[in-house]
Design a protein around this motif. Structure first.
Motif, PDB file in Angstrom:
ATOM      1  N   LYS A   1      60.632  66.128 -97.180  1.00 22.66           N
ATOM      2  CA  LYS A   1      59.267  66.099 -97.708  1.00 22.66           C
ATOM      3  C   LYS A   1      59.047  67.373 -98.517  1.00 22.66           C
ATOM      4  CE  LYS A   1      57.762  62.290 -95.710  1.00 22.66           C
ATOM      5  NZ  LYS A   1      59.064  61.821 -95.216  1.00 22.66           N
ATOM      6  N   ILE A   2      58.191  67.288 -99.531  1.00 26.35           N
ATOM      7  CA  ILE A   2      57.857  68.448-100.339  1.00 26.35           C
ATOM      8  C   ILE A   2      56.345  68.581-100.432  1.00 26.35           C
ATOM      9  CG2 ILE A   2      59.952  68.328-101.738  1.00 26.35           C
ATOM     10  CD1 ILE A   2      58.250  67.006-103.930  1.00 26.35           C
ATOM     11  N   GLY A   3      55.886  69.776-100.766  1.00 27.03           N
ATOM     12  CA  GLY A   3      54.458  70.007-100.928  1.00 27.03           C
ATOM     13  C   GLY A   3      54.107  71.430-100.562  1.00 27.03           C
TER      14      GLY A   3
ATOM     15  N   ASP B   1      53.495  79.648 -85.933  1.00 28.48           N
ATOM     16  CA  ASP B   1      54.534  79.797 -84.907  1.00 28.48           C
ATOM     17  C   ASP B   1      55.776  79.010 -85.338  1.00 28.48           C
ATOM     18  OD1 ASP B   1      52.943  81.467 -83.355  1.00 28.48           O
ATOM     19  OD2 ASP B   1      51.978  79.781 -82.350  1.00 28.48           O
ATOM     20  N   ASN B   2      56.133  78.003 -84.571  1.00 29.30           N
ATOM     21  CA  ASN B   2      57.340  77.249 -84.903  1.00 29.30           C
ATOM     22  C   ASN B   2      57.034  75.905 -85.570  1.00 29.30           C
ATOM     23  OD1 ASN B   2      56.172  76.212 -82.573  1.00 29.30           O
ATOM     24  ND2 ASN B   2      58.110  75.384 -81.798  1.00 29.30           N
TER      25      ASN B   2
ATOM     26  N   TYR C   1      56.239  69.745 -88.549  1.00 26.21           N
ATOM     27  CA  TYR C   1      57.647  69.798 -88.139  1.00 26.21           C
ATOM     28  C   TYR C   1      57.884  70.974 -87.204  1.00 26.21           C
ATOM     29  CZ  TYR C   1      59.019  66.411 -91.741  1.00 26.21           C
ATOM     30  OH  TYR C   1      59.163  65.279 -92.512  1.00 26.21           O
ATOM     31  N   ASP C   2      58.615  70.729 -86.152  1.00 28.62           N
ATOM     32  CA  ASP C   2      59.075  71.787 -85.273  1.00 28.62           C
ATOM     33  C   ASP C   2      60.327  72.392 -85.908  1.00 28.62           C
ATOM     34  OD1 ASP C   2      60.117  73.436 -83.322  1.00 28.62           O
ATOM     35  OD2 ASP C   2      59.788  72.020 -81.679  1.00 28.62           O
TER      36      ASP C   2
ATOM     37  N   PRO D   1      65.253  70.473 -88.046  1.00 27.45           N
ATOM     38  CA  PRO D   1      63.792  70.326 -87.935  1.00 27.45           C
ATOM     39  C   PRO D   1      63.431  68.941 -87.398  1.00 27.45           C
ATOM     40  CG  PRO D   1      64.447  71.177 -90.100  1.00 27.45           C
ATOM     41  CD  PRO D   1      65.694  70.690 -89.421  1.00 27.45           C
ATOM     42  N   LYS D   2      62.390  68.879 -86.559  1.00 24.96           N
ATOM     43  CA  LYS D   2      61.968  67.617 -85.967  1.00 24.96           C
ATOM     44  C   LYS D   2      60.490  67.375 -86.280  1.00 24.96           C
ATOM     45  CE  LYS D   2      65.221  67.458 -82.067  1.00 24.96           C
ATOM     46  NZ  LYS D   2      66.102  68.506 -82.626  1.00 24.96           N
ATOM     47  N   LYS D   3      60.217  66.179 -86.817  1.00 24.94           N
ATOM     48  CA  LYS D   3      58.830  65.830 -87.122  1.00 24.94           C
ATOM     49  C   LYS D   3      58.085  65.531 -85.826  1.00 24.94           C
ATOM     50  CE  LYS D   3      57.792  61.912 -89.154  1.00 24.94           C
ATOM     51  NZ  LYS D   3      57.648  60.891 -90.216  1.00 24.94           N
TER      52      LYS D   3
END
Length: 511
Positions: A30-32, A38-39, A52-53, A60-62
């Motif tokens: 994703k972009i923007g 924090d994380n 996202y984490d 990275p996890k959504k």
């Protein structure tokens, strides 16, 4: 370091430190615009916000998604004390105005009509503003507050005490023209027309309906005249309206201001000022007073056959108390010009207006009831971004002729500001002219960074001298950050790392 990659449609996570280990660690599809809490990395992409984490940048996890309902637009977003503050505006559905549903996915959110604040002063409204507090960890909306306003020219400013949201609107055209005809045109406008306009302003109908009736009345009147009389009356009205508008332009162009408190997230108060602010730097809260810089008089061109000859714009600074009531003002800065940049620093205000030259104004705002213009400096070109670098020095970035110009203003003597130094860059554009996010100041090394179309530039400002310390070519520079004594210049296709001690290149990463 999180870098948006616009071309490939991905956001890259970069291992940035130490510079020798510079490398791509992970990607998000994703972009923007980005905010990091924090994380949790929040990506504003189209009509959605993704959380996202990124505690493990390699993977990275959504965690959550917020999606806007169809007729909703994000007006502003701020990250403060671990919370995301969103300001959204919803186009009013005149057939089914309520409930308001700002979000269609993620947190369930529905705003009832009874929960929407209406400013006490009647204004033309076409949108509902909804401010939300979002928990970045979960994407849940924790609090909301809503009010009606105009969709025209909105600015969001946030202090440590509250959020200020502005919306610009036009005053009552019918009342304006009724007063104009009554006060200035009794010798050329028949009594029946003046009387009908006066009655029209009192009708309990919409402003759109009044404007339609106004146009019909004016058209019927002009159609009743022969060609010679019509030409004469049109010229007389244009000239008289020009003079009348100079005196009454502040009645016609207005900006509403709503303040939302951060403690209970309720609307504290609302007010209004003449004209329109330029951007978020046009507002500033200091010692429970709000300072607002505006331009007025540039947008009115008359009505139908009644034109305005010479429009004389002006620029004002207003001081409002905690109830958003005007308690002081400085008016008519740079007549026939408009504001290009503003900065408030403590009890001082700095304003740049421009048309042919660049007046740089210094305001003393120490007495909110009696703010005053202390000094001004007229120099070629203009500054579209002002940044205080010390108590007595303000940096201005703009243009002179077709080239980018950097000015270092000495404001140690408010009565007599001066340009301590200037530098003309061989560039036609810098992204700083478009967004303040492109500017970076490193006070430790007394340098600042600015991007250009040909590369990136590092300037020092020590001893009142603007010195080009380093120019980096071969990169479409966008932004820069510093970590310890290393400067990272971020471009479309690569990152270049400089050692700030000797300014040699220590590493480079191509995408």
């Amino acid at each position: 370091m999180i870098i948006p990659r616009w071309i490939e449609g991905k956001t890259k996570a970069i291992k940035a430190f130490p510079p020798a280990d510079l490398d791509v660690e992970g990607e998000i599809d994703k972009i923007g615009n980005l905010l990091l809490s924090d994380n949790i990395l929040m990506v504003f992409s189209g009509g959605k916000i993704y959380g996202y984490d990124v505690s493990n940048p390699k993977s990275p996890k959504k965690k959550w998604t917020l999606a806007l309902e169809g007729k909703n637009v994000i007006t502003g977003a701020r990250l403060y004390n671990g919370k995301l503050y969103l300001i959204n505006k919803t186009r009013i559905n005149t057939i089914h105005p309520c409930p308001i549903r700002p979000l269609s996915a993620g947190s369930s959110l529905e705003i009832k009509c009874t929960d929407i604040y209406h400013p006490p002063v009647p204004v033309p409204v076409d949108v509902t503003y909804t401010a939300m507090i979002v928990n970045p960890q979960t994407g849940k909306v924790e609090k909301t507050t809503s009010f009606v306003g105009s969709s025209d020219s909105s600015v969001v400013y946030m202090s440590t005490n509250g959020i200020y949201i502005t919306y610009s609107y036009w005053g009552d055209f019918i009342e304006f023209f009724a007063n104009f005809f009554d006060q200035e045109c009794q010798d050329i406008i028949p009594d029946w027309l003046t009387s009908k306009l006066s009655k029209l302003s009192e009708y309990d109908i919409s402003k759109a309906a009044k404007m339609t009736e106004f146009r019909v009345l004016i058209e019927n009147y002009f159609n009743s005249l022969n060609s010679d009389d019509k030409l004469k009356i049109e010229n007389e009205l244009t000239n008289r309206l020009s003079d009348y508008y100079k005196e009454h332009k502040r009645d016609l162009e207005r900006t509403g201001i709503v303040k939302i408190g951060l403690n209970d997230f309720g609307i504290i108060d609302s007010g209004d000022v003449p004209g329109r602010p330029l951007n978020q730097f046009s507002l500033d809260e200091y010692q429970n007073y709000l300072r607002v810089a505006i331009t007025v008089g540039e947008r009115f061109f008359g009505m139908g056959s009644i034109g305005v000859g010479n429009r004389e714009s002006a620029n004002d600074v207003y001081v409002l108390d905690k109830n958003l009531k005007i308690v002081g003002s400085v008016k008519d800065l740079g007549q026939e010009e408009r504001i290009y940049s503003v900065r408030f620093v403590g009890d001082k205000g700095y304003v740049v207006t421009f048309r042919q030259t660049d007046p740089f104004y210094v305001l003393d705002l120490s007495n909110p009831q009696k703010p005053e213009l202390k000094g001004q400096l007229k120099i070629p070109g203009y500054s579209s971004y002002l940044h205080p670098i010390t108590k007595d020095r303000v940096l201005g970035i703009g243009k002179e002729g077709s080239k980018v110009k950097i000015s270092l203003f000495d404001v140690s003597s408010p009565d007599n500001p001066s340009e301590a130094d200037k530098y003309i860059l061989d560039e036609y554009w810098s992204d700083i002219l478009n967004t303040h996010h492109a500017f970076l100041l490193d006070k430790k090394h007394k340098i600042f960074f600015m991007p250009g179309s040909k590369g990136g530039y590092v300037f020092s400002y020590n001893n009142d001298e603007l010195k080009l310390q380093k120019a980096v070519s071969g990169i479409r520079a966008r932004r820069a950050i510093y970590i310890n004594d290393y400067l990272y210049i971020i471009g479309d296709n690569k990152i270049t790392v400089l050692n700030e001690i000797g300014w040699e290149k220590v590493n480079e990463l191509e995408f």
